[in-house]
Design a protein around this motif. Sequence first.
Motif, PDB file in Angstrom:
ATOM      1  N   TYR A  34       0.837  -1.205   0.000  1.00 38.30           N
ATOM      2  CA  TYR A  34       0.000   0.000   0.000  1.00 38.30           C
ATOM      3  C   TYR A  34       0.868   1.250   0.000  1.00 38.30           C
ATOM      4  CZ  TYR A  34      -3.829  -3.115   1.205  1.00 38.30           C
ATOM      5  OH  TYR A  34      -4.760  -4.128   1.181  1.00 38.30           O
ATOM      6  N   PHE A  35       0.578   2.152  -0.931  1.00 40.58           N
ATOM      7  CA  PHE A  35       1.136   3.509  -0.932  1.00 40.58           C
ATOM      8  C   PHE A  35       0.133   4.376  -0.180  1.00 40.58           C
ATOM      9  CE2 PHE A  35       2.742   2.616  -5.526  1.00 40.58           C
ATOM     10  CZ  PHE A  35       3.883   1.994  -5.057  1.00 40.58           C
ATOM     11  N   ILE A  36       0.543   5.018   0.886  1.00 45.11           N
ATOM     12  CA  ILE A  36      -0.401   5.777   1.711  1.00 45.11           C
ATOM     13  C   ILE A  36      -0.036   7.263   1.692  1.00 45.11           C
ATOM     14  CG2 ILE A  36      -1.445   6.009   3.991  1.00 45.11           C
ATOM     15  CD1 ILE A  36      -0.572   3.036   4.468  1.00 45.11           C
ATOM     16  N   VAL A  37      -0.911   8.057   1.102  1.00 46.04           N
ATOM     17  CA  VAL A  37      -0.706   9.509   1.003  1.00 46.04           C
ATOM     18  C   VAL A  37      -0.964  10.149   2.363  1.00 46.04           C
ATOM     19  CG1 VAL A  37      -1.645  11.643   0.004  1.00 46.04           C
ATOM     20  CG2 VAL A  37      -1.331   9.606  -1.444  1.00 46.04           C
ATOM     21  N   GLU A  38      -0.033  11.004   2.790  1.00 46.43           N
ATOM     22  CA  GLU A  38      -0.268  11.783   4.006  1.00 46.43           C
ATOM     23  C   GLU A  38       0.281  13.192   3.802  1.00 46.43           C
ATOM     24  OE1 GLU A  38       0.186  11.423   8.815  1.00 46.43           O
ATOM     25  OE2 GLU A  38       1.949  11.001   7.604  1.00 46.43           O
ATOM     26  N   GLN A  39      -0.515  14.176   4.180  1.00 49.01           N
ATOM     27  CA  GLN A  39      -0.104  15.580   4.095  1.00 49.01           C
ATOM     28  C   GLN A  39      -0.670  16.322   5.292  1.00 49.01           C
ATOM     29  OE1 GLN A  39      -0.788  17.323   0.242  1.00 49.01           O
ATOM     30  NE2 GLN A  39      -0.276  19.381   0.908  1.00 49.01           N
ATOM     31  N   GLU A  40       0.103  17.274   5.807  1.00 46.84           N
ATOM     32  CA  GLU A  40      -0.324  17.990   7.019  1.00 46.84           C
ATOM     33  C   GLU A  40      -0.558  19.483   6.804  1.00 46.84           C
ATOM     34  OE1 GLU A  40       1.559  16.815  10.708  1.00 46.84           O
ATOM     35  OE2 GLU A  40       2.627  15.238   9.632  1.00 46.84           O
ATOM     36  N   GLN A  41       0.084  20.069   5.785  1.00 45.59           N
ATOM     37  CA  GLN A  41      -0.059  21.510   5.543  1.00 45.59           C
ATOM     38  C   GLN A  41      -0.564  21.727   4.115  1.00 45.59           C
ATOM     39  OE1 GLN A  41       4.016  21.293   6.627  1.00 45.59           O
ATOM     40  NE2 GLN A  41       3.865  23.094   7.924  1.00 45.59           N
ATOM     41  N   PHE A  42      -1.424  22.725   3.943  1.00 45.02           N
ATOM     42  CA  PHE A  42      -2.093  22.897   2.647  1.00 45.02           C
ATOM     43  C   PHE A  42      -2.090  24.349   2.205  1.00 45.02           C
ATOM     44  CE2 PHE A  42      -4.014  19.637   5.286  1.00 45.02           C
ATOM     45  CZ  PHE A  42      -3.765  18.508   4.518  1.00 45.02           C
ATOM     46  N   GLN A  43      -1.847  24.550   0.901  1.00 43.62           N
ATOM     47  CA  GLN A  43      -1.957  25.887   0.325  1.00 43.62           C
ATOM     48  C   GLN A  43      -3.431  26.233   0.104  1.00 43.62           C
ATOM     49  OE1 GLN A  43       0.432  27.827   0.308  1.00 43.62           O
ATOM     50  NE2 GLN A  43       2.208  27.249  -0.898  1.00 43.62           N
ATOM     51  N   ASN A  44      -4.192  25.263  -0.377  1.00 47.83           N
ATOM     52  CA  ASN A  44      -5.614  25.478  -0.634  1.00 47.83           C
ATOM     53  C   ASN A  44      -6.445  24.649   0.340  1.00 47.83           C
ATOM     54  OD1 ASN A  44      -5.247  27.297  -2.910  1.00 47.83           O
ATOM     55  ND2 ASN A  44      -4.407  25.537  -3.963  1.00 47.83           N
TER      56      ASN A  44
END
Length: 254
Positions: A226-236
Motif C-alpha cells: 500500500y502507498f499511503i498519502v499523508e499531508q499535514e499543511q495545505f496551500q488550498n
Amino acid sequence: MAKPVVSLQLYTLRDQTEKDFLGTIRKVAEMGYTAVEFAGYHNTPANELKALLDELKLEAPSAHVGLNFGEPEKIATDLDKQIEYAKELGLKYIVTPWAPLPENPTMDDVNKLAGILEAAGKQVTAAGLKYGYHNHDFEFKQVDGKPVIDWLLEKVSADYLIAEFDLGWVHMGGQKPVDYVTRYAGRVPLAHFKDFGVGRSDTEVGSGVVDLKGVLAIAEQVGIEYFIVEQEQFQNSSLESAKLSLNFFRENGF
C-alpha cells in the motif's frame, strides 16, 4: 507481487473528518482512492464503519493507534480495545504513529522503546494482526553509530514489528527512501508517501523534493502493498491536495 494499492491516511483530511467523518470517507472514494488508513474513528461503531467501507468497496488495511506512553501500565488494556475494534473492522495492521524520544537518545532509551514496541507487537500478533511503527525524522538520530530506527528494527523481531516508513521523514532524517525500503525489503508492506517543499513544510505528493519515484520503481520488488498519502499543511484545501496527490500515482501508472 500485485501492484500496490493507493491509499489515503485520513489524518490528511482531519479538518473534514471532524465535521463529517463518514461523509468524508465517501468523498475519498469518489475521488478515486481505493483504500484508507485510519487515525481515529470519531466514536463510530465498528459495524457501521465496516458497512460503509463495504458499500464503497474501500479497503482499510491499517490504522494509526497511539500507545499510552504517559501511563505505561495502561498500554496493554488500551491496546486490547483497539485490537477488538480493528478486528471487527477487518484491519490487517495496527501501526503506532509516534513514540517519545529524548533530544539526545541513549542506548537505554532505545532499549526501553524496543521493549515497549516488542510487547505491543506480541499482543497484536497474538490477536491475528500485524504490528508496525511509523517514523518521523527524529528516529534517524545516531546512537552508538547507528540510527535509532535501525536499532529498533534490529532489536524487535520482524515477526512482531513491520516498518511503515514515512518516505518524506526518511528524507528529512538525512537518508534516501530507496535505501530504506530496499534494506528492509519484505518488512515494509505499508509506505507513507509524504513530500516536502521548502524547509519543513510538506506539500502534495510529487511536487516536492523527496525521491518518491525511485520507490515507485522498486515497490513491487521490495514488497510494498500500500502507498499511503499523508499531508499535514495545505496551500488550498485538504481535499484538493488529496486529489493532486492521487494524480501523481495515476501519472506514474498506479
